[in-house]
Design an enzyme around this catalytic site. Structure first.
Site, PDB file in Angstrom:
ATOM      1  N   SER A   1       0.856  -1.180   0.000  1.00  0.00           N
ATOM      2  CA  SER A   1       0.000   0.000   0.000  1.00  0.00           C
ATOM      3  C   SER A   1       0.895   1.235   0.000  1.00  0.00           C
ATOM      4  CB  SER A   1      -0.890   0.001   1.243  1.00  0.00           C
ATOM      5  OG  SER A   1      -0.105   0.345   2.360  1.00  0.00           O
ATOM      6  N   LYS A   2       0.240   2.374   0.024  1.00  0.00           N
ATOM      7  CA  LYS A   2       0.986   3.643  -0.031  1.00  0.00           C
ATOM      8  C   LYS A   2       2.041   3.751   1.060  1.00  0.00           C
ATOM      9  CE  LYS A   2      -2.163   6.486  -2.621  1.00  0.00           C
ATOM     10  NZ  LYS A   2      -3.574   6.126  -2.495  1.00  0.00           N
TER      11      LYS A   2
END
Ligand code: GLU
Length: 492
Positions: A258-259
């Site tokens: 994820s980010k």
């Protein structure tokens, strides 16, 4: 036999245009592409835009641009055309309708009038009993009269697929092997929404079947959708394609990428000055590995070596350090003029350049870039690495201990001031002159090695480390070297 098999392979990448192309999507696209090219098959790209609210043309364009940038092309599909178009699901609604009718008529599907509230109440009830939330089939057996009554009350139906009970659904996955699902765990699922748009699970099957897709290579997150899709294939009598579900990509802490783990979109890597060759090489090794220990592969080599047999079942871990290492490798191979062009936007953004350089200024910049090419992992590092070449004066960095030590040498002030004097004597100098100047200073003051070269480096740049000293002094030119040397002297 081989030839026959090769001619038949047809794969697709089918992104939903809801945002930029992510690392996971790029990897799926790449694996499809490599498989198609390896097998002499066909690659198709189709846009799955039935989620009206989340889909946009901008996202579609971003995705396609990212694919092209990576070097992934396609033989059929959006932007290219072909015999099975259109290639955007929104434009294919008329093609889906007859199949909906067919499923309604033969009882594989039915209209459901349940309201949001009713569905939510059912969901809560199942959750309360500790059961998997699913649709229990309230509208399964409505009469024509019931339906008319609902319509008269202003309810708009969705269309659900009637999932058979007590069926074992088997996905023969080329990566995961045999995966079984119990049909009782799957509630009757929606195939057409109340706005008339098909759902993903329905449209994907129709498109894959109508477009003649032979192999579906996609992320493991879609494995749980596959039993639903199998049921639709069966109900419509379409031949089954082969499935290959590629493992998830995890961050280094082993949670889903994820980010938090860094940039997740291809565009961001492009903007940071990563090279497509590096990203492709890196993505190919996320879940697939050729024999041997080698890690650097060109697209042509990957195409030759790729096979689904060597796609791993276990999750792939995204290691940014490895990507940086790989990108640094490809940066070293990049012609300096090209690398300079990649660096320029970053130098402009950082304010180190005011305008796009041309002529001598560009040649100068290319030499500066060449001097840090070995150190560069990605082009966004250019301002940091090249900062040393910009600005008239310098400030000593108190954290630079080595610089402090060298400046504390008894000989350093004399070396620095000699450098300033020599620089004044030359309106311009080249690398040969710089070599001579350093030699003369050494001789005149009786210093050598670190006491000479390091002191000169600090005089010119304020720091104890950086590009080759001769290159540094040559590219800075005598005027700036003098200004900086005097500034350093004042800071002693
Ligand atoms: N539109 C789906 C996605 O973007 C593709 C799923 C599939 O490949 O079947 O995830």
């Amino acid at each position: 036999m081989e030839g026959e098999k090769m001619a038949k392979v047809k794969v697709r990448y089918a992104p939903s245009p809801t945002g930029p192309l992510h690392i996971g999507g790029a990897r799926s696209a790449l694996f499809n592409w490599l498989y198609a090219r390896n097998m002499g098959g066909t690659m198709l790209v189709r846009i799955e835009d039935t989620d009206l609210e989340r889909s946009s043309r901008e996202a579609e364009e971003m995705i396609l641009a990212s694919l092209r940038w990576l070097g992934i092309d396609w033989d059929e599909g959006v932007g290219v055309g072909g015999p099975n178009g259109p290639y955007r699901q929104q434009e294919r609604l008329h093609l889906y309708r007859p199949y909906v009718e067919q499923l309604l008529q033969n009882g594989h599907a039915y209209e459901c009038y349940c309201s949001e509230e009713e569905l939510e109440a059912e969901r809560q009830e199942l959750l309360g009993r500790g059961e998997l939330p699913r649709y229990l089939g309230r509208c399964r057996n409505l009469s024509q009269k019931d339906r008319e009554a609902y319509c008269a009350a202003g309810r708009k139906p969705v269309i659900r697929f009637r999932v058979p009970e007590n069926r074992q659904l088997v996905v023969d996955d080329l990566v995961r092997g045999r995966v079984e699902f119990d049909s009782n765990g799957i509630g009757d699922f929606i195939i057409v929404k109340s706005d008339g748009f098909p759902t993903y699970n329905f449209a994907v099957v129709l498109d894959d079947a109508l477009m003649g897709i032979t192999h579906i290579i996609r992320g493991e997150e879609h494995l749980s959708n596959t039993p639903r899709q199998l049921l639709i294939y069966e109900a419509l009598g379409f031949p089954l394609p082969q499935f290959a579900h590629v493992s998830l990509i995890l961050g280094e802490d082993r949670s889903k990428m994820s980010k938090r783990h860094g940039a997740t979109s291809v565009l961001q890597y492009r903007e940071q000055g990563y090279l497509p060759e590096a990203l492709v090489n890196f993505l190919a090794l996320l879940g697939w590995s050729p024999e041997g220990e080698r890690e650097i592969y060109s697209l042509a080599e990957l195409t030759k070596l790729f096979s689904l047999e060597r796609v791993a079942k276990s999750p792939a871990v995204f290691n940014l350090e490895k990507l940086n290492w790989m990108n640094a490798y490809y940066i070293k191979q990049t012609p300096v003029a090209e690398l300079t062009q990649l660096c320029i936007p970053h130098l402009l953004a950082a304010g180190l350049l005011e305008t796009e350089p041309a002529g001598n200024r560009l040649l100068w910049l290319q030499q500066a870039v060449a001097s840090v090419q070995e150190k560069m992992e990605y082009a966004a590092q250019a301002p940091e690495l090249l900062q040393i070449y910009f600005g008239e004066t310098v400030e000593l960095d108190p954290a630079d201990e080595e610089a402090g030590k060298v400046l504390a040498l008894e000989t350093s002030p004399a070396v620095i001031s000699a450098l300033a004097q020599k620089a004044e004597a030359y309106p311009d100098w080249d690398s040969e002159t710089v070599r001579r100047v350093l030699k003369e200073i050494g001789k005149e003051l009786g210093v050598k090695g670190r006491a000479l070269f390091m002191a000169a480096r600090i005089a010119a740049s304020g720091r104890s480390h950086g590009p080759d000293l001769n290159v540094l002094l040559t590219l800075l030119g005598p005027r700036v070297v003098r200004t900086r040397a005097l500034a350093v002297l004042r800071q002693l």
